[in-house]
Design a protein around this motif. Structure first.
Motif, mmCIF file in Angstrom:
data_model
loop_
_atom_site.group_PDB
_atom_site.id
_atom_site.type_symbol
_atom_site.label_atom_id
_atom_site.label_comp_id
_atom_site.label_asym_id
_atom_site.label_seq_id
_atom_site.Cartn_x
_atom_site.Cartn_y
_atom_site.Cartn_z
ATOM 1 N N MET A 1 39.182 41.790 56.351
ATOM 2 C CA MET A 1 40.220 41.135 57.101
ATOM 3 C C MET A 1 39.732 40.784 58.506
ATOM 4 S SD MET A 1 42.960 39.951 56.415
ATOM 5 C CE MET A 1 44.643 40.101 56.096
ATOM 6 N N ASP A 2 38.934 41.661 59.102
ATOM 7 C CA ASP A 2 38.381 41.369 60.427
ATOM 8 C C ASP A 2 37.471 40.153 60.378
ATOM 9 O OD1 ASP A 2 39.697 43.442 61.645
ATOM 10 O OD2 ASP A 2 38.047 44.867 61.353
ATOM 11 N N TRP A 3 36.730 40.019 59.273
ATOM 12 C CA TRP A 3 35.823 38.891 59.126
ATOM 13 C C TRP A 3 36.614 37.583 59.125
ATOM 14 C CZ3 TRP A 3 35.194 35.031 55.487
ATOM 15 C CH2 TRP A 3 34.018 34.295 55.586
ATOM 16 N N ILE A 4 37.719 37.545 58.393
ATOM 17 C CA ILE A 4 38.538 36.328 58.322
ATOM 18 C C ILE A 4 39.142 36.017 59.678
ATOM 19 C CG2 ILE A 4 40.635 35.342 57.315
ATOM 20 C CD1 ILE A 4 39.929 36.853 54.745
ATOM 21 N N ARG A 5 39.628 37.061 60.359
ATOM 22 C CA ARG A 5 40.232 36.853 61.680
ATOM 23 C C ARG A 5 39.208 36.291 62.667
ATOM 24 N NH1 ARG A 5 40.615 40.290 65.963
ATOM 25 N NH2 ARG A 5 40.012 42.040 64.675
ATOM 26 N N SER A 6 37.994 36.840 62.669
ATOM 27 C CA SER A 6 36.981 36.346 63.595
ATOM 28 C C SER A 6 36.534 34.932 63.218
ATOM 29 C CB SER A 6 35.784 37.293 63.660
ATOM 30 O OG SER A 6 35.116 37.337 62.434
ATOM 31 N N TRP A 7 36.519 34.619 61.918
ATOM 32 C CA TRP A 7 36.157 33.276 61.473
ATOM 33 C C TRP A 7 37.199 32.263 61.943
ATOM 34 C CZ3 TRP A 7 38.565 30.199 57.529
ATOM 35 C CH2 TRP A 7 37.863 29.036 57.212
ATOM 36 N N VAL A 8 38.471 32.583 61.774
ATOM 37 C CA VAL A 8 39.545 31.680 62.208
ATOM 38 C C VAL A 8 39.490 31.493 63.727
ATOM 39 C CG1 VAL A 8 42.061 31.433 62.410
ATOM 40 C CG2 VAL A 8 41.043 32.119 60.240
ATOM 41 N N MET A 9 39.243 32.574 64.458
ATOM 42 C CA MET A 9 39.144 32.467 65.916
ATOM 43 C C MET A 9 37.964 31.580 66.316
ATOM 44 S SD MET A 9 41.577 34.037 67.462
ATOM 45 C CE MET A 9 40.937 34.295 69.085
ATOM 46 N N GLY A 10 36.838 31.717 65.639
ATOM 47 C CA GLY A 10 35.666 30.899 65.933
ATOM 48 C C GLY A 10 35.921 29.422 65.678
ATOM 49 N N VAL A 11 36.555 29.119 64.559
ATOM 50 C CA VAL A 11 36.873 27.729 64.233
ATOM 51 C C VAL A 11 37.867 27.165 65.250
ATOM 52 C CG1 VAL A 11 37.974 26.221 62.515
ATOM 53 C CG2 VAL A 11 36.337 27.957 61.779
ATOM 54 N N THR A 12 38.854 27.945 65.616
ATOM 55 C CA THR A 12 39.856 27.500 66.595
ATOM 56 C C THR A 12 39.213 27.228 67.947
ATOM 57 O OG1 THR A 12 41.541 28.787 65.445
ATOM 58 C CG2 THR A 12 42.048 28.095 67.695
ATOM 59 N N CYS A 13 38.379 28.136 68.392
ATOM 60 C CA CYS A 13 37.692 27.943 69.682
ATOM 61 C C CYS A 13 36.789 26.710 69.650
ATOM 62 C CB CYS A 13 36.879 29.182 70.048
ATOM 63 S SG CYS A 13 37.892 30.589 70.503
ATOM 64 N N ALA A 14 36.063 26.528 68.552
ATOM 65 C CA ALA A 14 35.187 25.360 68.437
ATOM 66 C C ALA A 14 36.004 24.072 68.454
ATOM 67 C CB ALA A 14 34.356 25.443 67.154
ATOM 68 N N ALA A 15 37.155 24.071 67.792
ATOM 69 C CA ALA A 15 38.012 22.883 67.781
ATOM 70 C C ALA A 15 38.562 22.591 69.170
ATOM 71 C CB ALA A 15 39.150 23.071 66.781
ATOM 72 N N LEU A 16 38.952 23.638 69.899
ATOM 73 C CA LEU A 16 39.463 23.440 71.266
ATOM 74 C C LEU A 16 38.382 22.895 72.192
ATOM 75 C CD1 LEU A 16 41.734 26.576 71.795
ATOM 76 C CD2 LEU A 16 42.444 24.176 71.730
ATOM 77 N N VAL A 17 37.203 23.457 72.119
ATOM 78 C CA VAL A 17 36.102 22.989 72.961
ATOM 79 C C VAL A 17 35.759 21.542 72.624
ATOM 80 C CG1 VAL A 17 33.634 23.295 73.437
ATOM 81 C CG2 VAL A 17 35.148 25.272 73.418
ATOM 82 N N ALA A 18 35.733 21.205 71.334
ATOM 83 C CA ALA A 18 35.431 19.837 70.917
ATOM 84 C C ALA A 18 36.495 18.867 71.415
ATOM 85 C CB ALA A 18 35.310 19.760 69.400
ATOM 86 N N ALA A 19 37.759 19.248 71.327
ATOM 87 C CA ALA A 19 38.847 18.377 71.779
ATOM 88 C C ALA A 19 38.788 18.158 73.281
ATOM 89 C CB ALA A 19 40.193 18.968 71.372
ATOM 90 N N ILE A 20 38.544 19.216 74.035
ATOM 91 C CA ILE A 20 38.460 19.096 75.504
ATOM 92 C C ILE A 20 37.264 18.229 75.893
ATOM 93 C CG2 ILE A 20 38.005 20.389 77.616
ATOM 94 C CD1 ILE A 20 39.680 22.686 76.368
ATOM 95 N N ALA A 21 36.130 18.451 75.221
ATOM 96 C CA ALA A 21 34.930 17.672 75.537
ATOM 97 C C ALA A 21 35.150 16.187 75.245
ATOM 98 C CB ALA A 21 33.737 18.202 74.750
ATOM 99 N N GLN A 22 35.838 15.886 74.163
ATOM 100 C CA GLN A 22 36.074 14.487 73.813
ATOM 101 C C GLN A 22 37.003 13.793 74.799
ATOM 102 O OE1 GLN A 22 37.319 14.088 69.731
ATOM 103 N NE2 GLN A 22 35.383 14.895 68.948
#
Length: 165
Positions: free
Chosen positions: A1-22
């Motif tokens: 469960m921790d693995w899934i939570r950290s994966w979702v957090m990583g994807v969310t952070c990457a999406a936020l950084v990509a959106a801000i950069a764009q």
């Protein structure tokens, strides 16, 4: 469960950084290159953790899940530990013997169960007695490791003749 939570957090952070950069990039070829790069970063965030999965841990989790699904516990939550261990050893032995039969090998299988990895007993080691070819032995060893997270070091193969393995 921790693995899934950290994966979702990583994807969310990457999406936020990509959106801000764009939104901060100027129009033109720089923005196109930035969008391409952001897409690659997002793709790596989504797919990257799959390549870092530990196969033995994943196999062990699946084995525990498979075992817990087939054994119904009483409402009180208490179970005779020896009976549960015996049932798990018996089911795992029958499963491995079935896999060996699928490979064309007839053998006797003994599985030892341990509680070292947690509260529930899980298959820990296996002894296979029978005449297996090298190919059958390799295939069965791989199947046992994949299904029960029992590494080759805890797998013993015997030909059935005394003292020979």
């Amino acid at each position: 469960m921790d693995w899934i939570r950290s994966w979702v957090m990583g994807v969310t952070c990457a999406a936020l950084v990509a959106a801000i950069a764009q939104t901060l990039m100027p129009k033109g070829p720089v923005k196109q290159i930035g969008q391409f790069t952001a897409g690659l970063v997002l793709l790596l965030a989504v797919v990257g953790p799959v390549f870092t999965l530990d196969a033995s841990t994943l196999s062990q989790a699946l084995a525990q899940w498979r075992t817990s699904d087939t054994v119904s516990l009483p409402a009180s939550g208490t179970v005779n530990g020896a009976a549960l261990e015996g049932l798990i050893a018996q089911e795992a032995s029958a499963y491995i013997a079935g896999k060996a039969a699928e490979l064309g090998a007839e053998c006797r299988v003994e599985v030892e169960v341990s509680r070292e990895q947690g509260d529930y007993p899980v298959p820990w080691s296996v002894t296979v007695t029978g005449a297996l070819t090298d190919g059958q032995r390799e295939d069965l060893a791989w199947q046992i490791e994949a299904d029960f997270a029992i590494p080759a070091e805890r797998q013993t193969y015997r030909t059935g003749e005394e003292g020979e393995s």
